[in-house]
Design an enzyme around this catalytic site. Structure first.
Site, PDB file in Angstrom:
ATOM      1  N   HIS A  19    -126.483  36.718 -43.796  1.00 28.11           N
ATOM      2  CA  HIS A  19    -126.051  36.916 -45.179  1.00 28.11           C
ATOM      3  C   HIS A  19    -127.203  36.638 -46.137  1.00 28.11           C
ATOM      4  O   HIS A  19    -128.313  36.296 -45.715  1.00 28.11           O
ATOM      5  CB  HIS A  19    -124.809  36.083 -45.493  1.00 28.11           C
ATOM      6  CG  HIS A  19    -124.982  34.599 -45.324  1.00 28.11           C
ATOM      7  ND1 HIS A  19    -125.855  33.845 -46.077  1.00 28.11           N
ATOM      8  CD2 HIS A  19    -124.399  33.718 -44.464  1.00 28.11           C
ATOM      9  CE1 HIS A  19    -125.779  32.587 -45.716  1.00 28.11           C
ATOM     10  NE2 HIS A  19    -124.920  32.474 -44.721  1.00 28.11           N
ATOM     11  N   HIS A  22    -129.385  33.468 -45.821  1.00 22.25           N
ATOM     12  CA  HIS A  22    -130.427  33.538 -44.786  1.00 22.25           C
ATOM     13  C   HIS A  22    -131.641  34.298 -45.307  1.00 22.25           C
ATOM     14  O   HIS A  22    -132.786  33.904 -45.093  1.00 22.25           O
ATOM     15  CB  HIS A  22    -129.896  34.248 -43.537  1.00 22.25           C
ATOM     16  CG  HIS A  22    -128.828  33.484 -42.816  1.00 22.25           C
ATOM     17  ND1 HIS A  22    -127.614  34.044 -42.493  1.00 22.25           N
ATOM     18  CD2 HIS A  22    -128.783  32.205 -42.372  1.00 22.25           C
ATOM     19  CE1 HIS A  22    -126.874  33.136 -41.861  1.00 22.25           C
ATOM     20  NE2 HIS A  22    -127.556  32.013 -41.778  1.00 22.25           N
ATOM     21  N   CYS A 127    -117.411  18.674 -35.884  1.00 23.81           N
ATOM     22  CA  CYS A 127    -117.193  19.867 -36.704  1.00 23.81           C
ATOM     23  C   CYS A 127    -118.037  21.001 -36.144  1.00 23.81           C
ATOM     24  O   CYS A 127    -119.275  20.911 -36.129  1.00 23.81           O
ATOM     25  CB  CYS A 127    -117.565  19.612 -38.170  1.00 23.81           C
ATOM     26  SG  CYS A 127    -117.587  21.141 -39.137  1.00 23.81           S
ATOM     27  N   CYS A 130    -120.581  22.484 -38.707  1.00 23.00           N
ATOM     28  CA  CYS A 130    -121.866  21.767 -38.821  1.00 23.00           C
ATOM     29  C   CYS A 130    -122.561  21.675 -37.469  1.00 23.00           C
ATOM     30  O   CYS A 130    -123.736  21.354 -37.406  1.00 23.00           O
ATOM     31  CB  CYS A 130    -121.664  20.328 -39.291  1.00 23.00           C
ATOM     32  SG  CYS A 130    -120.826  20.115 -40.852  1.00 23.00           S
ATOM     33  N   CYS A 144    -113.911  18.542 -43.101  1.00 22.73           N
ATOM     34  CA  CYS A 144    -115.352  18.544 -43.355  1.00 22.73           C
ATOM     35  C   CYS A 144    -115.563  19.208 -44.717  1.00 22.73           C
ATOM     36  O   CYS A 144    -115.138  20.350 -44.919  1.00 22.73           O
ATOM     37  CB  CYS A 144    -116.065  19.335 -42.266  1.00 22.73           C
ATOM     38  SG  CYS A 144    -117.673  19.941 -42.789  1.00 22.73           S
ATOM     39  N   HIS A 147    -117.450  22.730 -44.644  1.00 25.33           N
ATOM     40  CA  HIS A 147    -116.813  23.902 -44.046  1.00 25.33           C
ATOM     41  C   HIS A 147    -115.309  23.995 -44.305  1.00 25.33           C
ATOM     42  O   HIS A 147    -114.666  24.936 -43.824  1.00 25.33           O
ATOM     43  CB  HIS A 147    -117.109  23.950 -42.540  1.00 25.33           C
ATOM     44  CG  HIS A 147    -118.572  24.130 -42.254  1.00 25.33           C
ATOM     45  ND1 HIS A 147    -119.422  23.065 -42.060  1.00 25.33           N
ATOM     46  CD2 HIS A 147    -119.340  25.235 -42.212  1.00 25.33           C
ATOM     47  CE1 HIS A 147    -120.646  23.518 -41.882  1.00 25.33           C
ATOM     48  NE2 HIS A 147    -120.638  24.829 -41.972  1.00 25.33           N
ATOM     49  N   LYS A 293    -120.817  28.261 -52.308  1.00 22.96           N
ATOM     50  CA  LYS A 293    -121.868  28.555 -51.331  1.00 22.96           C
ATOM     51  C   LYS A 293    -121.542  29.846 -50.584  1.00 22.96           C
ATOM     52  O   LYS A 293    -120.418  30.035 -50.134  1.00 22.96           O
ATOM     53  CB  LYS A 293    -121.954  27.396 -50.326  1.00 22.96           C
ATOM     54  CG  LYS A 293    -122.997  27.615 -49.251  1.00 22.96           C
ATOM     55  CD  LYS A 293    -122.822  26.661 -48.066  1.00 22.96           C
ATOM     56  CE  LYS A 293    -123.827  26.999 -46.969  1.00 22.96           C
ATOM     57  NZ  LYS A 293    -123.520  26.356 -45.686  1.00 22.96           N
ATOM     58  N   LYS A 296    -120.703  32.228 -43.994  1.00 17.13           N
ATOM     59  CA  LYS A 296    -119.857  32.960 -43.067  1.00 17.13           C
ATOM     60  C   LYS A 296    -118.514  32.263 -42.943  1.00 17.13           C
ATOM     61  O   LYS A 296    -117.476  32.899 -42.934  1.00 17.13           O
ATOM     62  CB  LYS A 296    -120.541  33.005 -41.690  1.00 17.13           C
ATOM     63  CG  LYS A 296    -121.740  33.916 -41.656  1.00 17.13           C
ATOM     64  CD  LYS A 296    -122.571  33.712 -40.392  1.00 17.13           C
ATOM     65  CE  LYS A 296    -123.396  32.440 -40.454  1.00 17.13           C
ATOM     66  NZ  LYS A 296    -124.506  32.405 -39.507  1.00 17.13           N
TER      67      LYS A 296
HETATM   68  O1  ME8 Z   1    -127.910  25.539 -40.097  1.00 15.43           O
HETATM   69  N1  ME8 Z   1    -127.999  29.711 -49.504  1.00 15.43           N
HETATM   70  O2  ME8 Z   1    -127.978  27.670 -39.197  1.00 15.43           O
HETATM   71  P1  ME8 Z   1    -127.289  28.512 -40.376  1.00 15.43           P
HETATM   72  C1  ME8 Z   1    -129.203  29.323 -49.081  1.00 15.43           C
HETATM   73  N2  ME8 Z   1    -128.768  26.773 -36.910  1.00 15.43           N
HETATM   74  N3  ME8 Z   1    -129.459  28.972 -47.811  1.00 15.43           N
HETATM   75  C2  ME8 Z   1    -128.444  29.006 -46.940  1.00 15.43           C
HETATM   76  C3  ME8 Z   1    -127.144  29.404 -47.305  1.00 15.43           C
HETATM   77  C4  ME8 Z   1    -126.939  29.769 -48.660  1.00 15.43           C
HETATM   78  N4  ME8 Z   1    -125.763  30.168 -49.109  1.00 15.43           N
HETATM   79  N5  ME8 Z   1    -126.359  29.344 -46.218  1.00 15.43           N
HETATM   80  C5  ME8 Z   1    -127.149  28.915 -45.211  1.00 15.43           C
HETATM   81  C6  ME8 Z   1    -128.171  26.310 -39.198  1.00 15.43           C
HETATM   82  N6  ME8 Z   1    -128.389  28.712 -45.632  1.00 15.43           N
HETATM   83  C7  ME8 Z   1    -128.819  25.795 -37.926  1.00 15.43           C
HETATM   84  C8  ME8 Z   1    -130.253  25.411 -38.255  1.00 15.43           C
HETATM   85  S1  ME8 Z   1    -132.704  24.573 -37.583  1.00 15.43           S
HETATM   86  C9  ME8 Z   1    -133.414  23.760 -36.283  1.00 15.43           C
HETATM   87  C10 ME8 Z   1    -131.061  24.894 -37.090  1.00 15.43           C
HETATM   88  C11 ME8 Z   1    -129.547  28.217 -44.874  1.00 15.43           C
HETATM   89  O3  ME8 Z   1    -127.247  29.901 -39.864  1.00 15.43           O
HETATM   90  C12 ME8 Z   1    -129.216  26.919 -44.162  1.00 15.43           C
HETATM   91  O4  ME8 Z   1    -129.261  25.823 -45.040  1.00 15.43           O
HETATM   92  O5  ME8 Z   1    -126.016  27.864 -40.806  1.00 15.43           O
HETATM   93  C13 ME8 Z   1    -130.268  26.890 -43.106  1.00 15.43           C
HETATM   94  O6  ME8 Z   1    -131.478  26.376 -43.619  1.00 15.43           O
HETATM   95  C14 ME8 Z   1    -130.409  28.375 -42.748  1.00 15.43           C
HETATM   96  O7  ME8 Z   1    -129.848  29.113 -43.836  1.00 15.43           O
HETATM   97  C15 ME8 Z   1    -129.673  28.728 -41.468  1.00 15.43           C
HETATM   98  O8  ME8 Z   1    -128.311  28.392 -41.593  1.00 15.43           O
END
Ligand code: ME8
Length: 480
Positions: A19, A22, A127, A130, A144, A147, A293, A296
């Site tokens: 999204h 990311h 969770c 998380c 949580c 989420h 926020k 997904k």
């Molecule tokens: O947290 N705005 O994966 P993820 C900005 N796999 N950044 C966002 C966001 C948003 N709305 N939503 C998510 C994970 N992110 C773990 C990380 S690292 C060793 C493991 C950012 O797919 C989120 O904060 O939930 C994270 O930095 C990245 O996207 C991946 O999120």
């Protein structure tokens, strides 16, 4: 010797397509990576996917697709996104790759040999959103808060990591290194939480089948966060020469929800394994829609590919970098994107380039001293980029574009046919295009081609060559 610069993003869960959140993080990291490329540093930029998480397994089951197939399919969309965003990443690490799993097992074993791992019974709350264990205190209305879901109750045998043992050392490290966690508000958050004693961390599960097996006990799978964090070193082939060259990472770019994992758990693991700590964890805010926020789990995603197809990659990159301060949350609005595109990219930058290139093609440029360039606050821009205050750096660059446009108005080169004025403008456009390359690489590469210069920071201060300038195609077609 050329300086090295190692930068990473978080690795994304692949339970659904990427999204805009990311995309934002990747663009932010890419802009910083490209900035260091401009400085001619030896840059390594790593991104990738977090594939061993239970939430991926859950999503696959819900979709009725075998886990491996589901993950491969979704990972493809993340790889595709990197291309569509025009990222300059040097590698893409997938945690289901063997090159990753061997390093995770190696680190687990090192920590175990050190005496930092023990087996015990675990009972607690988990969770899946998380992928983390929560305490009663973390919950709001038994849910949580990140989420909005009730955690599962887990009761099983587990290996534990002696996280508590490293509390003092981590506090000391954070205090001694003010730049270790940025921005300061995020650093304070961590220091506040570290005031309380740390519970040891459950680092294995014996009731799941997906994940990397513990090296000394195949009935257990390694906890996904331990696995995921190790990507930062497996992605540069720990413990090879390449690892020695690039580690410690210069900066991990992550979102605010996973600060604890990067600023406390990751350092604790590294301390235990006898590996240096990264130089910086930079924590960005969240992209929101109507204040919520984008996520997904919350079901309010915006597809970055849709925006790219509608407005173009440069437009999306520019908008996210200009409109959203990297340290705070920012609300996404397509209307604002359109406005900035039309006013700033099409009117200000696009018009300047097209007017000057057309006139320069016709009347030529004649070398002179470029006094205009004194108005460019280069030092300030460098400092802002160093502090990752990207929106402000872009403000400064655009303030200079305004100066250039005003100069065109004042000097009327279309009447005077003054090739010295055109020289100053062409030389200034060179500076602008070099500085903007980290944000809108495609457009800047076209400008460099038209005006005949190289995209390097060191070229800003060198006078532009008196070569033939070509009038180019329209860089940004205005959106109605
Ligand atoms: O947290 N705005 O994966 P993820 C900005 N796999 N950044 C966002 C966001 C948003 N709305 N939503 C998510 C994970 N992110 C773990 C990380 S690292 C060793 C493991 C950012 O797919 C989120 O904060 O939930 C994270 O930095 C990245 O996207 C991946 O999120």
């Amino acid at each position: 010797m050329m300086a090295k610069f190692y930068i990473t993003t978080a690795i994304d869960y692949v339970n659904a397509a990427p999204h805009l959140g990311h995309a934002y993080e990747k663009i932010l990291a890419d802009a910083i990576a490209r900035w260091h490329r401009l400085l001619e540093e030896d840059v390594f930029f790593l991104t990738g996917t977090d594939e061993n998480a239970q939430k991926n397994v859950k999503a696959a089951k819900e979709a009725g697709i075998p886990v491996k197939k589901f993950i491969d399919k979704n990972t493809k969309t993340f790889i595709e996104l990197c291309k569509k965003l025009n990222l300059s990443n040097d590698d893409f690490i997938r945690t289901t790759e063997t090159r990753h799993a061997v390093v995770v097992q190696q680190i687990f074993k090192t920590i175990q040999d050190k005496g930092d791992i023990y087996k015990a019974d675990y009972e607690g709350l988990y969770c899946t959103g998380c992928e983390a264990f929560l305490t009663e205190k973390d919950l709001v209305d038994e849910k949580c808060p990140e989420h909005c879901k009730k955690p599962e109750i887990l009761k099983e045998e587990s290996y534990f990591f002696k996280l508590g043992k490293y509390r003092e050392k981590i506090i000391e490290h954070i205090k001694k290194n003010p730049g270790f966690i940025e921005p300061t508000s995020r650093r304070n958050e961590i220091l506040e939480r570290l005031k309380e004693p740390l519970k040891d961390l459950s680092v294995s599960r014996c009731t799941i089948e997906w994940g990397i097996p513990c090296p000394t006990d195949a009935s257990h799978r390694i906890y996904v966060w331990i696995d995921a964090l190790v990507n930062y070193i497996s992605g540069i082939d720990y413990p090879s020469e390449k690892f020695k060259k690039y580690w410690p990472a210069d900066v991990h770019i992550i979102g605010k929800g996973i600060n604890w994992f990067h600023s406390v758990i990751w350092p604790a693991l590294l301390l235990s394994a006898g590996i240096k700590l990264p130089k910086k964890v930079f924590v960005h805010g969240y992209l929101t829609v109507n204040g919520q926020k984008i996520s997904k789990s919350l079901g309010n995603v915006i597809d970055p590919i849709f925006l790219i197809e509608k407005y173009g990659t440069d437009a999306l990159r520019y908008f996210l970098m200009r409109d959203i301060p990297s340290a705070t949350d920012g609300d996404f609005s397509e209307i604002a994107l359109k406005e900035r595109f039309n006013n700033e990219l099409a009117n200000k930058l696009g018009n300047l380039v097209s007017r000057v290139s057309a006139l320069a093609e016709k009347y030529g440029i004649k070398k002179t001293e470029n006094k205009l360039l004194d108005k460019l606050k280069l030092k300030k821009i460098e400092e802002l980029m160093e502090k990752i205050e990207i929106d402000k750096a872009l403000d400064e660059i655009f303030a200079f574009i305004d100066v250039c446009n005003q100069y065109v108005q004042d000097k009327k080169p279309w009447e005077t046919q003054d090739s010295r004025v055109l020289y100053e403008l062409a030389d200034s456009i060179k500076a602008v295009a070099i500085l903007l390359w980290p944000f809108i690489p495609e457009a800047c590469e076209k400008i460099a081609e038209q005006f005949g210069f190289e995209l390097k920071f060191s070229e800003i201060k060198k006078p532009i060559k008196e070569s033939k300038i070509k009038k180019g195609e329209i860089l940004f077609q205005k959106i109605k």
